[in-house]
Design an enzyme around this catalytic site. Structure first.
Site, PDB file in Angstrom:
ATOM      1  N   ASP A  12      25.075   1.351  47.884  1.00 33.28           N
ATOM      2  CA  ASP A  12      26.267   1.981  48.443  1.00 33.28           C
ATOM      3  C   ASP A  12      26.221   2.230  49.951  1.00 33.28           C
ATOM      4  OD1 ASP A  12      26.133   2.235  45.673  1.00 33.28           O
ATOM      5  OD2 ASP A  12      27.113   4.189  45.647  1.00 33.28           O
ATOM      6  N   GLU A  42      14.659   9.075  42.743  1.00 37.72           N
ATOM      7  CA  GLU A  42      15.690   8.031  42.896  1.00 37.72           C
ATOM      8  C   GLU A  42      15.221   6.942  43.872  1.00 37.72           C
ATOM      9  OE1 GLU A  42      19.318   9.730  44.395  1.00 37.72           O
ATOM     10  OE2 GLU A  42      20.528   7.959  43.927  1.00 37.72           O
TER      11      GLU A  42
HETATM   12  C1  GLC Z   1      24.132   5.580  43.527  1.00 38.28           C
HETATM   13  C2  GLC Z   1      23.526   4.193  43.758  1.00 38.28           C
HETATM   14  C3  GLC Z   1      24.012   3.252  42.669  1.00 38.28           C
HETATM   15  C4  GLC Z   1      23.676   3.852  41.303  1.00 38.28           C
HETATM   16  C5  GLC Z   1      24.273   5.252  41.164  1.00 38.28           C
HETATM   17  C6  GLC Z   1      23.836   5.959  39.899  1.00 38.28           C
HETATM   18  O1  GLC Z   1      25.501   5.565  43.697  1.00 38.28           O
HETATM   19  O2  GLC Z   1      23.845   3.714  45.023  1.00 38.28           O
HETATM   20  O3  GLC Z   1      23.411   1.995  42.813  1.00 38.28           O
HETATM   21  O4  GLC Z   1      24.129   3.035  40.294  1.00 38.28           O
HETATM   22  O5  GLC Z   1      23.851   6.029  42.232  1.00 38.28           O
HETATM   23  O6  GLC Z   1      22.452   6.048  39.865  1.00 38.28           O
END
Ligand code: GLC
Length: 421
Positions: free
Chosen positions: A161, A391
């Site tokens: 993102d 994460e």
């Molecule tokens: C964030 C990440 C995306 C992921 C989401 C849920 O938005 O950029 O890739 O799927 O989190 O973990």
């Protein structure tokens, strides 16, 4: 705590019965590619539950074939970024209105190949193959804006993102669509320095409101003000097309085989457009600019995962990867460490991500670079072992960043642990 015990307890805590949330506070719904990676990890714990993870995602599939990036199976009392914000009319379950990197067919093939219960695997494959095919057909039909390649209309569709690759294309879009909104990541004990700035977030939301205003209409979105041939998404789809072909062949689905073969052939021919001789690297391509986006990210290593890197370019890819790996302690950083846009602690701007490491390592093995793949897996397990299932991670210090108790990190640690044993 030992890594296996820790990973299993994260997956259990994030299990909502029929699906898994990426993290209980920041991401309390079902996300598409997250659940793909989660299903792989669950294969080690409970195969039936692993198949159910994918099945739950498919409940959210749209009539046109799209599998959305979020499925809102249950409302969440405090999370602002829920079903009502997206406002999608869906006959079965509320969803978002966009997709994410299409890794599912690749995951399903790996699940079929590793399943201990082959009967269940065959039943589930038969149940799912039409949905998978419809999903790929949607991508090729509605996002195929350049020969064989597909376009992405929002950074959230890239899965990466907040990548610095999106700064320039986002900055050109007038903020005409922006409405008042509440940031979901404030107040969830995630350090804001690790998250996008308010200005970056305004850019995401402006584009989101544009899409919502147009009801996420696939025809209208072909004119979206953000139209990128995203390298990672294209690599994911090319690889997934090949894996879907394998699945269709297993089931003798002649009706699927020919179209899939065409998709693969066209993508192979179109893929050269993403090579930048100037950067000696594959890059994403901005369709509105008619030019490559000159920011090298970890997506540049994914043509190996797609199995579509020209032989003469493989050496350049591996040279760049090795150079990056030598500049950090834990690989693979998400942005070129020598780029001024690199930020070691910020979301998709420098830290290493376990799911991208999994894809890169998988691609390296396909091309015979086992030692490099081993190093990436070792780094990944090292950071998880020392920090826990975060994460993302700082590539110099290993510090865990973003949300803790993160599902795909746990799932892939389990997967590696399992496949190595
Ligand atoms: C964030 C990440 C995306 C992921 C989401 C849920 O938005 O950029 O890739 O799927 O989190 O973990």
């Amino acid at each position: 705590m030992c890594i296996v015990k820790q990973a299993k307890s994260v997956l259990q805590a994030n299990d909502r019965g029929t699906y898994t949330v990426p993290n209980d506070k920041l991401y309390p719904y079902q996300w598409l590619w997250d659940s793909g990676f989660v299903a792989l990890g669950l294969m080690d714990m409970n195969e039936e539950r692993a198949w159910q993870e994918i099945d739950s995602l498919m409940m959210g599939q749209w009539d046109n074939g799209m599998i959305p990036h979020i499925v809102f199976h249950q409302p969440h009392p405090t999370h602002a970024f829920g079903a009502s914000l997206w406002d999608v009319a869906h006959p079965r379950v509320p969803t978002s209105g966009i997709s994410q990197p299409p890794i599912l067919s690749t995951i399903v093939r790996k699940m079929v190949e590793s399943a201990r219960d082959q009967k269940l695997a065959h039943t589930m494959l038969e149940k799912m193959v039409d949905s998978l095919f419809a999903y790929h057909r949607w991508y090729h039909a509605w996002r195929g804006l350049s020969k064989g390649l597909i376009a992405t209309f929002h950074p959230w569709e890239s899965g990466m993102d907040n990548s610095p690759a999106w700064d320039q294309p986002l900055s050109r879009i007038p903020r005409d669509y922006l409405e008042a909104y509440q940031r979901i990541d404030h107040g969830f004990a995630v350090e804001m320095a690790q998250r996008p700035t308010n200005d970056q977030y305004d850019g995401f939301m402006n584009l989101f409101f544009y899409m919502r205003k147009n009801r996420y209409d696939a025809e209208v979105l072909k004119q979206a003000p953000f139209r990128i041939l995203d390298l990672a998404v294209n690599c994911a789809l090319i690889r997934a097309d090949k894996d879907l072909l394998n699945l269709a062949q297993r089931l003798n689905r002649a009706d699927m085989i020919h179209p899939i073969e065409d998709w693969i052939k066209n993508a192979r021919e179109g893929f050269d457009l993403l090579w930048s001789p100037e950067h000696e690297s594959y890059l994403s391509y901005d369709l509105l600019d008619g030019a490559h986006i000159p920011v090298t990210t970890s997506a540049s290593f994914l043509p190996l995962y797609a199995g579509c890197a020209d032989a003469d370019k493989v050496a350049d890819i591996v040279k760049t990867l090795t150079r990056w790996m030598d500049q950090v302690k834990y690989s693979v950083p998400s942005t070129n460490p020598a780029d001024p846009l690199f930020q070691e602690n910020c979301y998709w701007r420098g830290p290493l991500w376990i799911n991208i490491n999994w894809m890169i390592a998988d691609g390296l093995r396909t091309y015979g670079f086992d030692a490099l793949a081993d190093r990436i897996v070792r780094d990944s397990l090292d950071v998880v072992e020392s920090q826990g299932c975060w994460e993302f991670f700082n590539p110099f210090t290993a510090k865990g960043l973003g949300a803790d108790n993160f599902s795909w990190t746990a799932a892939l640690a389990l997967y590696w642990n399992h496949t190595a044993s």
